[in-house]
Design an enzyme around this catalytic site. Structure first.
Site, short mmCIF file in Angstrom:
data_model
loop_
_atom_site.label_atom_id
_atom_site.label_comp_id
_atom_site.label_asym_id
_atom_site.label_seq_id
_atom_site.Cartn_x
_atom_site.Cartn_y
_atom_site.Cartn_z
N ASP A 1 -4.77 -2.84 -19.64
CA ASP A 1 -4.65 -3.06 -21.09
C ASP A 1 -5.90 -2.57 -21.82
O ASP A 1 -5.83 -2.00 -22.92
CB ASP A 1 -4.43 -4.57 -21.36
N MET B 1 -2.44 2.67 -13.40
CA MET B 1 -2.69 1.34 -12.81
C MET B 1 -3.58 1.44 -11.58
O MET B 1 -4.44 0.57 -11.36
CB MET B 1 -1.35 0.68 -12.44
N ARG C 1 -5.99 1.30 -21.63
CA ARG C 1 -5.08 1.86 -22.65
C ARG C 1 -5.66 1.72 -24.05
O ARG C 1 -5.65 2.67 -24.83
CB ARG C 1 -3.74 1.09 -22.62
N SER D 1 0.91 -7.49 -9.12
CA SER D 1 2.37 -7.67 -9.19
C SER D 1 2.76 -8.46 -10.44
O SER D 1 2.18 -9.50 -10.73
CB SER D 1 2.87 -8.44 -7.97
N ARG E 1 8.84 -7.80 -18.22
CA ARG E 1 8.14 -8.12 -16.96
C ARG E 1 8.69 -9.43 -16.39
O ARG E 1 8.79 -9.59 -15.18
CB ARG E 1 6.64 -8.23 -17.20
N HIS F 1 -0.87 -10.60 -19.76
CA HIS F 1 -0.47 -9.21 -19.51
C HIS F 1 1.04 -9.04 -19.68
O HIS F 1 1.76 -8.81 -18.72
CB HIS F 1 -0.91 -8.75 -18.11
N GLY G 1 4.25 2.90 -5.32
CA GLY G 1 3.82 3.82 -6.38
C GLY G 1 2.38 3.58 -6.80
O GLY G 1 1.64 4.53 -7.07
N ASN H 1 9.84 -10.99 -7.59
CA ASN H 1 8.42 -10.91 -7.24
C ASN H 1 7.75 -12.26 -6.97
O ASN H 1 6.76 -12.32 -6.23
CB ASN H 1 7.66 -10.15 -8.33
N ALA I 1 0.80 -1.23 0.00
CA ALA I 1 0.00 0.00 0.00
C ALA I 1 0.83 1.28 0.00
O ALA I 1 0.30 2.35 -0.30
CB ALA I 1 -0.93 0.00 1.22
N ARG J 1 9.50 -2.48 -13.20
CA ARG J 1 10.57 -2.54 -14.22
C ARG J 1 11.38 -1.25 -14.31
O ARG J 1 10.90 -0.18 -13.95
CB ARG J 1 9.94 -2.74 -15.60
P1 NAD Z 1 6.80 0.20 -5.96
O1 NAD Z 1 8.19 -0.28 -5.77
O2 NAD Z 1 6.58 1.66 -6.07
O3 NAD Z 1 5.88 -0.34 -4.78
C1 NAD Z 1 5.88 -1.66 -4.38
C2 NAD Z 1 5.58 -1.71 -2.91
O4 NAD Z 1 5.53 -3.07 -2.51
C3 NAD Z 1 6.64 -1.01 -2.03
O5 NAD Z 1 6.04 -0.06 -1.20
C4 NAD Z 1 7.26 -2.16 -1.24
O6 NAD Z 1 7.67 -1.78 0.07
C5 NAD Z 1 6.10 -3.13 -1.21
N1 NAD Z 1 6.48 -4.51 -0.91
C6 NAD Z 1 7.55 -5.22 -1.33
N2 NAD Z 1 7.54 -6.45 -0.80
C7 NAD Z 1 6.45 -6.52 -0.02
C8 NAD Z 1 5.90 -7.55 0.81
N3 NAD Z 1 6.49 -8.73 0.93
N4 NAD Z 1 4.76 -7.27 1.47
C9 NAD Z 1 4.15 -6.06 1.35
N5 NAD Z 1 4.64 -5.06 0.59
C10 NAD Z 1 5.77 -5.29 -0.08
O7 NAD Z 1 6.22 -0.54 -7.27
P2 NAD Z 1 4.88 -0.19 -8.08
O8 NAD Z 1 5.18 0.79 -9.14
O9 NAD Z 1 3.79 0.10 -7.12
O10 NAD Z 1 4.60 -1.60 -8.81
C11 NAD Z 1 4.27 -2.72 -8.06
C12 NAD Z 1 4.09 -3.94 -8.97
O11 NAD Z 1 2.97 -3.76 -9.84
C13 NAD Z 1 5.28 -4.21 -9.90
O12 NAD Z 1 5.56 -5.57 -9.93
C14 NAD Z 1 4.78 -3.74 -11.24
O13 NAD Z 1 5.42 -4.39 -12.32
C15 NAD Z 1 3.33 -4.12 -11.17
N6 NAD Z 1 2.43 -3.45 -12.11
C16 NAD Z 1 1.42 -4.18 -12.67
C17 NAD Z 1 0.53 -3.60 -13.54
C18 NAD Z 1 -0.58 -4.41 -14.14
O14 NAD Z 1 -1.20 -3.96 -15.10
N7 NAD Z 1 -0.92 -5.56 -13.61
C19 NAD Z 1 0.65 -2.25 -13.86
C20 NAD Z 1 1.69 -1.52 -13.30
C21 NAD Z 1 2.59 -2.14 -12.41
C1 LMR Z 2 2.06 -1.95 -17.27
O1 LMR Z 2 1.45 -2.54 -18.15
O2 LMR Z 2 2.18 -0.71 -17.25
C2 LMR Z 2 2.63 -2.73 -16.12
O3 LMR Z 2 2.55 -4.10 -16.34
C3 LMR Z 2 3.98 -2.29 -15.70
C4 LMR Z 2 5.06 -2.59 -16.69
O4 LMR Z 2 6.06 -3.17 -16.29
O5 LMR Z 2 4.92 -2.21 -17.85
#
Ligand code: NAD
Ligand code: LMR
Length: 340
Positions: free
Chosen positions: A173, A248, A176, A141, A110, A200, A34, A117, A31, A104
């Site tokens: 997706d 996201m 977008r 994730s 990914r 994805h 980002g 992860n 939580a 990333r």
């Molecule tokens: P980030 O690094 O800003 O935030 C991740 C958070 O997870 C951090 O606050 C970290 O402390 C926390 N964390 C790490 N390990 C943990 C654990 N064991 N328990 C609880 N919290 C934990 O990253 P972000 O930009 O928020 O992205 C997070 C994930 O989402 C990435 O893997 C990213 O690739 C993915 N993502 C997916 C999509 C999608 O469409 N599905 C889109 C964007 C990003």
């Molecule tokens: C996205 O589609 O933006 C996410 O899966 C994050 C990424 O790594 O591109």
């Protein structure tokens, strides 16, 4: 091993009691990240959420204190990063969104996130299986194509797997695709309902313009590529500071809202999602994203891919090959590294 009947009975009782009381506890793991922060903010603004629980390995209570001052009705709780804190965060959750993990950097795929992860998601899934096995799990994730099978394997090992409650979030997706098409056509994105199927990441993301009112666009290779690699656009622009977070958060909040609407009795709620799907099981592909109708018990109906044209057939073929490998990688990871 818990008898299947007992597990399903518990699922049904819970589904009934959650919708009957119209109370909804929504939990975010990761939580303070980002995505986690704007996602938690949007959930706090959602009147369907009555209780918001926020957990992160660092910064959870701070984000919770901040968000708790927003004057909407829901309660907000942040927990300490301990096993007891995590368990109390999860207890009674109706929906758990998981954006915990690393994002990333430019030049990475990914799949390059898998090594970090996979174990984060495995361990959080174990905690969910123990503390809220009946909750809807929304996996954000990456790599989603592998992290969702990881969660399924952990739940199977714990004897609490309910395929109707597990979702890989692919909403971004679709968001977008509708935006990119509207830019091209000069239309309002809210009127562009673009079907996106597959998985994805890269070529596993398959937009189906032919059944979304734009058969002319299936030959637009630039547009198809933009939908498939939209994430890279953001990663490149952020230049080392991560990947999509705000869009996201919006997409995750939309998926949670759709589940809550369905849980609270609304019929015909359809969202695309990466779920345990019958569509390609005969090819050894157990998970696939397509349109899914949601209900009080989670997945109500998985829609078939439907009619597609020759260009889309080629995209789908490329998707299935990669997707199968991504899913197998997640399953093999849990077999070799079971949760402790
Ligand atoms: P980030 O690094 O800003 O935030 C991740 C958070 O997870 C951090 O606050 C970290 O402390 C926390 N964390 C790490 N390990 C943990 C654990 N064991 N328990 C609880 N919290 C934990 O990253 P972000 O930009 O928020 O992205 C997070 C994930 O989402 C990435 O893997 C990213 O690739 C993915 N993502 C997916 C999509 C999608 O469409 N599905 C889109 C964007 C990003
Ligand atoms: C996205 O589609 O933006 C996410 O899966 C994050 C990424 O790594 O591109």
């Amino acid at each position: 091993m818990v008898p299947a009947r007992a597990v399903f009975g518990a699922f049904q009782r819970r589904a009934f009691s959650a919708s009957a009381r119209n109370l909804s506890k929504v939990t975010v793991l990761g939580a303070a990240g980002g995505i986690g922060q704007p996602l938690s903010l949007l959930l706090k603004l959602n009147p369907r959420v009555t209780e918001l629980a926020l957990y992160d390995i660092r910064g959870g209570p701070g984000v919770a204190a901040d968000i708790s001052h927003i004057n909407t009705k829901s309660t907000v709780k942040g927990s300490d990063p301990t096993p007891t804190g995590l368990a109390s965060t999860l207890k009674g959750s109706d929906i758990v969104l998981i954006p915990a993990g690393v994002p990333r950097k430019p030049g990475m795929t990914r799949d390059d996130l898998f090594n970090t992860n996979a174990s984060i998601v495995r361990d959080l899934a174990k905690a969910c299986a123990e503390s809220c096995p009946e909750a809807n799990l929304l996996i954000i994730s990456n790599p989603v194509n592998s992290t969702v099978p990881i969660v399924a394997e952990v739940y199977k090992a714990a004897g609490v797997y309910n395929p109707k409650r597990l979702f890989g979030v692919t909403t971004l997706d679709v968001v977008r695709a509708s935006r990119f098409v509207s830019e091209l056509k000069g239309t309002d994105p809210k009127d562009e309902k673009i079907t996106v199927v597959g998985g994805h990441s890269g070529v596993t993301i398959v937009p189906l313009f032919s059944q979304s009112g734009h058969p002319d666009l299936t030959s637009n290779a630039e547009l198809v590529k933009r939908v498939q690699f939209g994430g890279d656009e953001v990663v490149k622009a952020k230049d080392g500071a991560g990947s999509a977070t705000l869009s996201m958060a919006m997409a995750g909040a939309r998926m949670a809202e759709s589940l809550l609407r369905a849980a609270q009795g609304e019929k015909g709620v359809v969202e695309p999602s990466f779920v345990d799907s019958p569509l390609y099981k005969d090819q050894g592909i157990d998970f696939f994203a397509s349109k899914v109708e949601l209900g009080p018990n989670g997945v109500e109906k998985v829609f078939p891919v439907g009619d597609i044209d020759g260009n889309e057939e080629k995209l789908l073929e490329a998707c299935l090959g990669d997707l199968k490998k991504n899913i197998e990688k997640g399953v093999a990871f849990v077999a070799a590294n079971p949760p402790k």
